[in-house]
Design a protein around this motif. Sequence first.
Motif, PDB file in Angstrom:
ATOM      1  N   LEU A  46       0.858  -1.174   0.000  1.00 40.12           N
ATOM      2  CA  LEU A  46       0.000   0.000   0.000  1.00 40.12           C
ATOM      3  C   LEU A  46       0.892   1.220   0.000  1.00 40.12           C
ATOM      4  O   LEU A  46       1.785   1.335   0.846  1.00 40.12           O
ATOM      5  CB  LEU A  46      -0.874  -0.004   1.266  1.00 40.12           C
ATOM      6  N   LYS A  47       0.688   2.114  -0.953  1.00 34.32           N
ATOM      7  CA  LYS A  47       1.461   3.354  -1.008  1.00 34.32           C
ATOM      8  C   LYS A  47       0.546   4.488  -0.559  1.00 34.32           C
ATOM      9  O   LYS A  47      -0.448   4.781  -1.210  1.00 34.32           O
ATOM     10  CB  LYS A  47       1.978   3.583  -2.426  1.00 34.32           C
ATOM     11  N   ILE A  48       0.879   5.075   0.580  1.00 30.93           N
ATOM     12  CA  ILE A  48       0.052   6.124   1.165  1.00 30.93           C
ATOM     13  C   ILE A  48       0.331   7.437   0.444  1.00 30.93           C
ATOM     14  O   ILE A  48       1.479   7.873   0.335  1.00 30.93           O
ATOM     15  CB  ILE A  48       0.328   6.269   2.672  1.00 30.93           C
ATOM     16  N   ASP A  49      -0.725   8.075  -0.010  1.00 32.00           N
ATOM     17  CA  ASP A  49      -0.592   9.308  -0.771  1.00 32.00           C
ATOM     18  C   ASP A  49       0.080  10.408   0.047  1.00 32.00           C
ATOM     19  O   ASP A  49      -0.120  10.520   1.255  1.00 32.00           O
ATOM     20  CB  ASP A  49      -1.977   9.786  -1.222  1.00 32.00           C
ATOM     21  N   ARG A  50       0.838  11.222  -0.636  1.00 36.38           N
ATOM     22  CA  ARG A  50       1.595  12.302  -0.001  1.00 36.38           C
ATOM     23  C   ARG A  50       0.707  13.298   0.728  1.00 36.38           C
ATOM     24  O   ARG A  50       1.151  13.992   1.628  1.00 36.38           O
ATOM     25  CB  ARG A  50       2.475  13.013  -1.026  1.00 36.38           C
ATOM     26  N   SER A  51      -0.563  13.392   0.360  1.00 38.77           N
ATOM     27  CA  SER A  51      -1.454  14.349   1.024  1.00 38.77           C
ATOM     28  C   SER A  51      -1.625  14.024   2.511  1.00 38.77           C
ATOM     29  O   SER A  51      -1.994  14.891   3.294  1.00 38.77           O
ATOM     30  CB  SER A  51      -2.818  14.397   0.333  1.00 38.77           C
ATOM     31  N   PHE A  52      -1.338  12.781   2.900  1.00 40.87           N
ATOM     32  CA  PHE A  52      -1.389  12.408   4.308  1.00 40.87           C
ATOM     33  C   PHE A  52      -0.053  12.654   5.011  1.00 40.87           C
ATOM     34  O   PHE A  52       0.008  12.702   6.229  1.00 40.87           O
ATOM     35  CB  PHE A  52      -1.769  10.932   4.468  1.00 40.87           C
ATOM     36  N   LEU A  53       1.026  12.775   4.234  1.00 40.18           N
ATOM     37  CA  LEU A  53       2.359  12.953   4.805  1.00 40.18           C
ATOM     38  C   LEU A  53       2.762  14.420   4.905  1.00 40.18           C
ATOM     39  O   LEU A  53       3.451  14.803   5.850  1.00 40.18           O
ATOM     40  CB  LEU A  53       3.406  12.212   3.961  1.00 40.18           C
ATOM     41  N   VAL A  80       4.009  -1.273   3.642  1.00 46.05           N
ATOM     42  CA  VAL A  80       3.527   0.105   3.573  1.00 46.05           C
ATOM     43  C   VAL A  80       4.645   1.026   3.104  1.00 46.05           C
ATOM     44  O   VAL A  80       5.753   0.989   3.631  1.00 46.05           O
ATOM     45  CB  VAL A  80       3.015   0.583   4.951  1.00 46.05           C
ATOM     46  N   CYS A  81       4.320   1.849   2.112  1.00 43.51           N
ATOM     47  CA  CYS A  81       5.253   2.852   1.600  1.00 43.51           C
ATOM     48  C   CYS A  81       4.607   4.223   1.759  1.00 43.51           C
ATOM     49  O   CYS A  81       3.454   4.420   1.364  1.00 43.51           O
ATOM     50  CB  CYS A  81       5.550   2.593   0.123  1.00 43.51           C
ATOM     51  N   ALA A  82       5.326   5.154   2.339  1.00 44.54           N
ATOM     52  CA  ALA A  82       4.868   6.534   2.469  1.00 44.54           C
ATOM     53  C   ALA A  82       5.453   7.349   1.321  1.00 44.54           C
ATOM     54  O   ALA A  82       6.664   7.394   1.148  1.00 44.54           O
ATOM     55  CB  ALA A  82       5.301   7.111   3.813  1.00 44.54           C
ATOM     56  N   GLU A  83       4.587   7.969   0.543  1.00 43.80           N
ATOM     57  CA  GLU A  83       5.016   8.773  -0.597  1.00 43.80           C
ATOM     58  C   GLU A  83       5.151  10.247  -0.216  1.00 43.80           C
ATOM     59  O   GLU A  83       4.481  10.714   0.693  1.00 43.80           O
ATOM     60  CB  GLU A  83       3.966   8.706  -1.716  1.00 43.80           C
ATOM     61  N   GLY A  84       5.981  10.941  -0.932  1.00 41.82           N
ATOM     62  CA  GLY A  84       6.057  12.391  -0.797  1.00 41.82           C
ATOM     63  C   GLY A  84       6.822  12.888   0.410  1.00 41.82           C
ATOM     64  O   GLY A  84       6.590  13.998   0.883  1.00 41.82           O
ATOM     65  N   ALA A  91       9.978  11.985   7.554  1.00 41.91           N
ATOM     66  CA  ALA A  91      10.546  10.638   7.495  1.00 41.91           C
ATOM     67  C   ALA A  91      10.508   9.975   8.865  1.00 41.91           C
ATOM     68  O   ALA A  91      10.104   8.813   8.995  1.00 41.91           O
ATOM     69  CB  ALA A  91      11.977  10.686   6.962  1.00 41.91           C
ATOM     70  N   GLN A  92      10.896  10.714   9.886  1.00 41.00           N
ATOM     71  CA  GLN A  92      10.902  10.161  11.236  1.00 41.00           C
ATOM     72  C   GLN A  92       9.486   9.795  11.681  1.00 41.00           C
ATOM     73  O   GLN A  92       9.263   8.706  12.229  1.00 41.00           O
ATOM     74  CB  GLN A  92      11.523  11.157  12.214  1.00 41.00           C
ATOM     75  N   LEU A  93       8.530  10.665  11.445  1.00 35.42           N
ATOM     76  CA  LEU A  93       7.150  10.400  11.853  1.00 35.42           C
ATOM     77  C   LEU A  93       6.547   9.223  11.076  1.00 35.42           C
ATOM     78  O   LEU A  93       5.809   8.415  11.635  1.00 35.42           O
ATOM     79  CB  LEU A  93       6.299  11.655  11.697  1.00 35.42           C
ATOM     80  N   ALA A  94       6.880   9.118   9.799  1.00 39.40           N
ATOM     81  CA  ALA A  94       6.379   7.997   9.003  1.00 39.40           C
ATOM     82  C   ALA A  94       6.960   6.676   9.498  1.00 39.40           C
ATOM     83  O   ALA A  94       6.248   5.672   9.607  1.00 39.40           O
ATOM     84  CB  ALA A  94       6.707   8.210   7.521  1.00 39.40           C
ATOM     85  N   ARG A  95       8.240   6.683   9.827  1.00 38.14           N
ATOM     86  CA  ARG A  95       8.857   5.459  10.370  1.00 38.14           C
ATOM     87  C   ARG A  95       8.226   5.082  11.708  1.00 38.14           C
ATOM     88  O   ARG A  95       7.938   3.915  11.958  1.00 38.14           O
ATOM     89  CB  ARG A  95      10.359   5.655  10.534  1.00 38.14           C
ATOM     90  N   LEU A  96       8.024   6.083  12.572  1.00 38.96           N
ATOM     91  CA  LEU A  96       7.400   5.825  13.873  1.00 38.96           C
ATOM     92  C   LEU A  96       5.979   5.283  13.721  1.00 38.96           C
ATOM     93  O   LEU A  96       5.518   4.496  14.552  1.00 38.96           O
ATOM     94  CB  LEU A  96       7.382   7.095  14.725  1.00 38.96           C
ATOM     95  N   ALA A  97       5.285   5.703  12.675  1.00 37.06           N
ATOM     96  CA  ALA A  97       3.926   5.227  12.422  1.00 37.06           C
ATOM     97  C   ALA A  97       3.918   3.797  11.901  1.00 37.06           C
ATOM     98  O   ALA A  97       2.875   3.149  11.883  1.00 37.06           O
ATOM     99  CB  ALA A  97       3.219   6.149  11.431  1.00 37.06           C
ATOM    100  N   CYS A  99       5.632   2.851   8.787  1.00 40.93           N
ATOM    101  CA  CYS A  99       5.893   2.750   7.343  1.00 40.93           C
ATOM    102  C   CYS A  99       7.262   2.109   7.130  1.00 40.93           C
ATOM    103  O   CYS A  99       8.271   2.646   7.595  1.00 40.93           O
ATOM    104  CB  CYS A  99       5.846   4.130   6.688  1.00 40.93           C
ATOM    105  N   GLY A 100       7.292   1.004   6.429  1.00 39.27           N
ATOM    106  CA  GLY A 100       8.539   0.285   6.200  1.00 39.27           C
ATOM    107  C   GLY A 100       9.350   0.828   5.042  1.00 39.27           C
ATOM    108  O   GLY A 100      10.555   0.576   4.946  1.00 39.27           O
TER     109      GLY A 100
END
Length: 123
Positions: A46-53, A80-84, A91-97, A99-100
């Motif tokens: 699942l690639k999470i859209d950048r609008s959430f990041l 899970v992939c975080a885009e944008g 990056a830190q917050l996405a990893r903590l959430a 996102c691999g």
Amino acid sequence: MLLRRPQVAAAVIDRLRSLGIRMALDDFGTGFASIAYLQQLTIDRLKIDRSFLAPLESEPDMREVLVSIVGLAKAYHLEVCAEGIETPGQAQLARLAGCGRLQGWLFGRPQAASAFQAVALRA
């Protein structure tokens, strides 16, 4: 095809996966990339859209939204992939959430194929 003929799309995706091709649902959370597709399709990521990041650092509530999306993906056993990702804080917050995988301008900007090939050949 997903919207008009979801059963056909699911069959095509299953056939491609049988050939070793992995599938990702891109831009999750926007447009037509919905939760229903997680139930209907056999995907791997699942690639999470950048609008959430983008608002992660300025809107604390978005962190909870991101954690919820990651939890949903993990319930379906998806990577899970975080885009944008544009800042170290995102990056830190996405990893903590949870996102691999992360992608975005923080890690590299778009470039011409010739520039990419030149760097790859030097490596």
